[in-house]
Design a protein around this motif. Sequence first.
Motif, PDB file in Angstrom:
ATOM      1  N   LEU A   1       0.724  -1.193   0.072  1.00  0.00           N
ATOM      2  CA  LEU A   1      -0.105  -0.071  -0.072  1.00  0.00           C
ATOM      3  C   LEU A   1       1.073   1.013   0.051  1.00  0.00           C
ATOM      4  CD1 LEU A   1      -2.785  -1.027   2.713  1.00  0.00           C
ATOM      5  CD2 LEU A   1      -2.831  -1.312   0.214  1.00  0.00           C
TER       6      LEU A   1
ATOM      7  N   ARG B   1      -4.195  13.026  -3.780  1.00  0.00           N
ATOM      8  CA  ARG B   1      -5.299  12.307  -4.117  1.00  0.00           C
ATOM      9  C   ARG B   1      -6.703  12.889  -4.194  1.00  0.00           C
ATOM     10  NH1 ARG B   1      -7.041   6.775  -3.335  1.00  0.00           N
ATOM     11  NH2 ARG B   1      -8.770   6.481  -2.292  1.00  0.00           N
TER      12      ARG B   1
ATOM     13  N   ASN C   1      -0.535   6.540 -15.778  1.00  0.00           N
ATOM     14  CA  ASN C   1      -0.173   5.335 -14.782  1.00  0.00           C
ATOM     15  C   ASN C   1       0.189   5.941 -13.230  1.00  0.00           C
ATOM     16  OD1 ASN C   1      -0.352   3.666 -16.826  1.00  0.00           O
ATOM     17  ND2 ASN C   1       1.888   3.342 -17.436  1.00  0.00           N
TER      18      ASN C   1
ATOM     19  N   THR D   1      -2.842   5.779 -11.198  1.00  0.00           N
ATOM     20  CA  THR D   1      -3.195   4.426 -10.452  1.00  0.00           C
ATOM     21  C   THR D   1      -2.522   4.143  -9.300  1.00  0.00           C
ATOM     22  OG1 THR D   1      -1.574   3.188 -11.705  1.00  0.00           O
ATOM     23  CG2 THR D   1      -3.871   3.564 -12.635  1.00  0.00           C
ATOM     24  N   TYR D   2      -1.568   4.936  -9.012  1.00  0.00           N
ATOM     25  CA  TYR D   2      -0.815   4.792  -7.556  1.00  0.00           C
ATOM     26  C   TYR D   2      -1.650   5.566  -6.499  1.00  0.00           C
ATOM     27  CZ  TYR D   2       2.379   5.998  -4.088  1.00  0.00           C
ATOM     28  OH  TYR D   2       3.078   6.166  -2.745  1.00  0.00           O
ATOM     29  N   TYR D   3      -2.290   6.595  -6.806  1.00  0.00           N
ATOM     30  CA  TYR D   3      -3.347   7.160  -5.938  1.00  0.00           C
ATOM     31  C   TYR D   3      -4.632   6.552  -5.828  1.00  0.00           C
ATOM     32  CZ  TYR D   3       0.159  10.722  -5.857  1.00  0.00           C
ATOM     33  OH  TYR D   3       1.431  11.292  -5.598  1.00  0.00           O
ATOM     34  N   TYR D   4      -5.199   5.916  -6.920  1.00  0.00           N
ATOM     35  CA  TYR D   4      -6.358   5.107  -7.130  1.00  0.00           C
ATOM     36  C   TYR D   4      -6.191   3.942  -7.813  1.00  0.00           C
ATOM     37  CZ  TYR D   4      -8.777   9.155  -5.227  1.00  0.00           C
ATOM     38  OH  TYR D   4      -9.527  10.215  -4.733  1.00  0.00           O
ATOM     39  N   ARG D   5      -6.182   2.785  -6.988  1.00  0.00           N
ATOM     40  CA  ARG D   5      -5.736   1.498  -7.582  1.00  0.00           C
ATOM     41  C   ARG D   5      -6.546   0.998  -8.573  1.00  0.00           C
ATOM     42  NH1 ARG D   5      -0.405   0.861  -6.366  1.00  0.00           N
ATOM     43  NH2 ARG D   5      -0.205   1.166  -4.095  1.00  0.00           N
ATOM     44  N   LYS D   6      -7.935   1.156  -8.539  1.00  0.00           N
ATOM     45  CA  LYS D   6      -8.851   0.981  -9.689  1.00  0.00           C
ATOM     46  C   LYS D   6      -9.498   2.220 -10.382  1.00  0.00           C
ATOM     47  CE  LYS D   6      -9.894  -3.512  -7.569  1.00  0.00           C
ATOM     48  NZ  LYS D   6     -10.827  -4.389  -6.903  1.00  0.00           N
TER      49      LYS D   6
ATOM     50  N   SER E   1     -12.609   3.253  -8.986  1.00  0.00           N
ATOM     51  CA  SER E   1     -12.642   3.530  -7.249  1.00  0.00           C
ATOM     52  C   SER E   1     -12.962   5.398  -7.281  1.00  0.00           C
ATOM     53  CB  SER E   1     -11.319   3.107  -6.819  1.00  0.00           C
ATOM     54  OG  SER E   1     -10.337   3.653  -6.954  1.00  0.00           O
TER      55      SER E   1
END
Length: 78
Positions: A8, A19, A52, A55-60, A63
Amino acid sequence: MTPSSSALPRQTKRYEQKRQAILDAAVRLFNQKGLKGTTLADVAQSVGLITNSVTYYYRKRRSSRPRASCAPSTCWKG
């Protein structure tokens, strides 16, 4: 099965600010272009990231959608 804490991202103040900036940009773009008209690249570009990196801040990708669509009505212009 829960992810290990090392998998995480470290949630620092800067992490939370970035974020939130992504979420704010997503809300703004969703209002301008709609959900189907907004791409992850659009959101990333508006906050100075590459796709890309978001996606570090929002995995999906999805989301951010429920959070953005539940934003206060003051953000909604439609």
